[in-house]
Design an enzyme around this catalytic site. Sequence first.
Site, PDB file in Angstrom:
ATOM      1  N   ASP A 249      81.373 -97.426 -59.099  1.00  0.00           N
ATOM      2  CA  ASP A 249      81.142 -96.085 -58.548  1.00  0.00           C
ATOM      3  C   ASP A 249      81.323 -95.015 -59.621  1.00  0.00           C
ATOM      4  OD1 ASP A 249      80.487 -94.307 -56.566  1.00  0.00           O
ATOM      5  OD2 ASP A 249      82.476 -94.276 -55.644  1.00  0.00           O
TER       6      ASP A 249
ATOM      7  N   ASN B  94      73.166 -96.752 -48.813  1.00  0.00           N
ATOM      8  CA  ASN B  94      72.549 -96.039 -49.945  1.00  0.00           C
ATOM      9  C   ASN B  94      71.069 -95.705 -49.719  1.00  0.00           C
ATOM     10  OD1 ASN B  94      74.587 -97.803 -52.407  1.00  0.00           O
ATOM     11  ND2 ASN B  94      74.869 -95.732 -51.628  1.00  0.00           N
TER      12      ASN B  94
ATOM     13  N   ARG C 238      70.060 -92.012 -49.480  1.00  0.00           N
ATOM     14  CA  ARG C 238      69.987 -91.089 -50.635  1.00  0.00           C
ATOM     15  C   ARG C 238      68.558 -90.574 -50.814  1.00  0.00           C
ATOM     16  NH1 ARG C 238      74.202 -93.077 -55.280  1.00  0.00           N
ATOM     17  NH2 ARG C 238      75.945 -93.369 -53.850  1.00  0.00           N
TER      18      ARG C 238
END
Length: 250
Positions: A22, A70, A73
């Site tokens: 991350d 994700n 995004r």
Amino acid sequence: MSDLFHQINPEKLPAHVAIIMDGNGRWAKTKGKPRVFGHRNGVIAVREVTEAAAEIGVKYLTLYAFSTENWSRPAIEVNALMALLVDTVRKELATLNKNNIRLKAIGDLQKLPEKTRKALLDGIEQTSKNDRMTLILALNYSSRWEIVEAAKSIATDVRDGKIDIGSIDTDLFSQYLTTRDFPDPELMIRTSGEYRISNYLLWQAAYAELYFTDVLWPDFRKNHFYSALLDFQSRERRFGKTSEQLAEAI
Ligand code: IPE
Ligand code: IPE
Ligand code: MG
């Protein structure tokens, strides 16, 4: 080799290390660059850590590369990540083979773009005979998805008379997870100063030692990995027992 490397006890290594890579976006931001620049530099850290893990004798390394969440995004970032994956798997294939590393993936691979899925499956096939270390990419992975899928498969097998309800226990349940061929991670590392699991290996990490560092993923190097291993080796893993019981067992 560094000092840290020499301090590590090769007899007390975690067989399986799982990492939540991350901080790529924040790393890029500090440099005034777009988030994708961070992801591209994250590949350097992937290479370093894979090499370090294999060299020292870790047998399984799982990297969280893309979570199911994700997908929310911006499309430009998602597309760049999928393209980067294709590129990276293709480019690293020769090195994986040279280092005798087997590639595997966990997650809902069916939903990946065709090109990404193909590059991944090719990489898995072309490294399938390697046996020094297994590198597992968690891709379009989410623990809750995985556990629900396992529950569905178990229900189907009960319905079809393949298993009895009475035989369902933690061992059997583990056999229905995407990680059925791998031991549970003993050490879980998260970079970038965030203290959460983000839907990663919830079942498997039941007794993992957790290690958090403020280092942003693109800056993570071999020495950071060795520090995490050393920290792991300083922990007392009690598995519900008392310290005294552990001392008696030695
Ligand atoms: C991790 O870095 C990589 C992926 C999740 C794909 P991030 O992209 O989450 O970077 P930050 O957390 O926004 O800095
Ligand atoms: C977790 O990182 C997923 C990966 C590293 C691939 P995120 O950056 O997506 O997690 P949150 O959103 O901060 O929990
Ligand atoms: Mg993040």
